[in-house]
Each structure stands twice: as structure tokens, then as C-alpha cells.
Write a protein that holds these residues in place. Structure first.
Motif, PDB file in Angstrom:
ATOM      1  N   PHE A   1       0.820  -1.207   0.000  1.00  0.00           N
ATOM      2  CA  PHE A   1       0.000   0.000   0.000  1.00  0.00           C
ATOM      3  C   PHE A   1       0.851   1.253   0.000  1.00  0.00           C
ATOM      4  O   PHE A   1       0.504   2.253  -0.647  1.00  0.00           O
ATOM      5  N   TYR A   2       1.947   1.256   0.733  1.00  0.00           N
ATOM      6  CA  TYR A   2       2.801   2.445   0.790  1.00  0.00           C
ATOM      7  C   TYR A   2       3.380   2.764  -0.584  1.00  0.00           C
ATOM      8  O   TYR A   2       3.308   3.893  -1.042  1.00  0.00           O
ATOM      9  N   PHE A   3       3.956   1.771  -1.261  1.00  0.00           N
ATOM     10  CA  PHE A   3       4.636   2.041  -2.520  1.00  0.00           C
ATOM     11  C   PHE A   3       3.690   2.215  -3.708  1.00  0.00           C
ATOM     12  O   PHE A   3       4.056   2.837  -4.698  1.00  0.00           O
ATOM     13  N   PHE A   4       2.490   1.671  -3.638  1.00  0.00           N
ATOM     14  CA  PHE A   4       1.587   1.778  -4.777  1.00  0.00           C
ATOM     15  C   PHE A   4       0.441   2.757  -4.573  1.00  0.00           C
ATOM     16  O   PHE A   4      -0.257   3.084  -5.532  1.00  0.00           O
ATOM     17  N   MET A   5       0.220   3.246  -3.349  1.00  0.00           N
ATOM     18  CA  MET A   5      -0.889   4.174  -3.133  1.00  0.00           C
ATOM     19  C   MET A   5      -0.459   5.446  -2.402  1.00  0.00           C
ATOM     20  O   MET A   5      -0.754   6.542  -2.864  1.00  0.00           O
ATOM     21  N   ILE A   6       0.212   5.327  -1.296  1.00  0.00           N
ATOM     22  CA  ILE A   6       0.533   6.487  -0.474  1.00  0.00           C
ATOM     23  C   ILE A   6       1.653   7.307  -1.088  1.00  0.00           C
ATOM     24  O   ILE A   6       1.538   8.530  -1.226  1.00  0.00           O
TER      25      ILE A   6
END
Length: 101
Positions: free
Chosen positions: A26-31
């Protein structure tokens, strides 16, 4: 009884690993991409100056006439009579006069 305790500890360890993997995903692809876009938009707004051509979020092209803290007065059309105050957040793209030449 020790077999049951070892099995439970292994289950928790696996679950924690998967939670960490999901968080990293989630961090690398959204946030992170959202943070990059926000920084890019803030840099664009800070470089906004009088005379810049802007594209509004509604699809209108205009020229910046005056800038205040969070409001911009944009002039639309070629007859120079249509001046509309709008929020800075309504600007989607900025084109500097030097780039047009």
C-alpha cells in the motif's frame, strides 16, 4: 501442549509477515505516489506568477492577472473583459510565457 503453542506462534508470525507485506504494498503503490503528486502540485502553485497561462479544472484556459493567498484572478478570452476570481486549487496546469515561445 507444546505442539499447540508452537503452532499458534507460527500462525501469528506468518500473519504479522503478511500484514507487513500488505502495508509495504500500500505504501509504494498508493501512499507514495499521492505524496509525490501533492508535492508537484504545491511546487506548481508556488511558482505561479502574473502573466502565466493556466488551465482550470473545468477546462478553461486563461491568463493570471492577480494573485492573493488562496485566490487568483484569471482573465479569459481575447477581449480582456472576462476576469474571474477563483481558488488556486481550481488550477490544473500552469504554462509559463517563456515555455510558449
Amino acid at each position: 501442549m507444546s505442539i499447540l503453542a508452537a503452532s499458534t506462534a507460527g500462525t501469528w508470525g506468518g500473519m504479522i509477515i503478511w500484514l507487513v507485506i500488505i502495508f509495504v504494498f500500500f505504501y509504494f503503490f498508493m501512499i507514495r505516489p499521492q505524496q509525490k503528486e501533492t508535492k508537484k502540485k504545491n511546487a506548481m502553485m508556488s511558482s505561479l506568477a502574473n502573466g502565466d497561462t493556466v488551465l482550470t479544472t473545468s477546462g478553461f484556459y486563461g491568463t493570471v492577472i492577480d494573485i492573493t493567498d488562496d485566490t487568483v484572478i484569471v482573465e479569459f478570452g481575447s477581449n480582456k473583459n472576462c476576469r474571474i476570481p477563483m481558488q488556486k486549487s481550481a488550477i490544473a496546469m500552469v504554462e509559463k510565457p517563456e515555455e510558449a515561445e
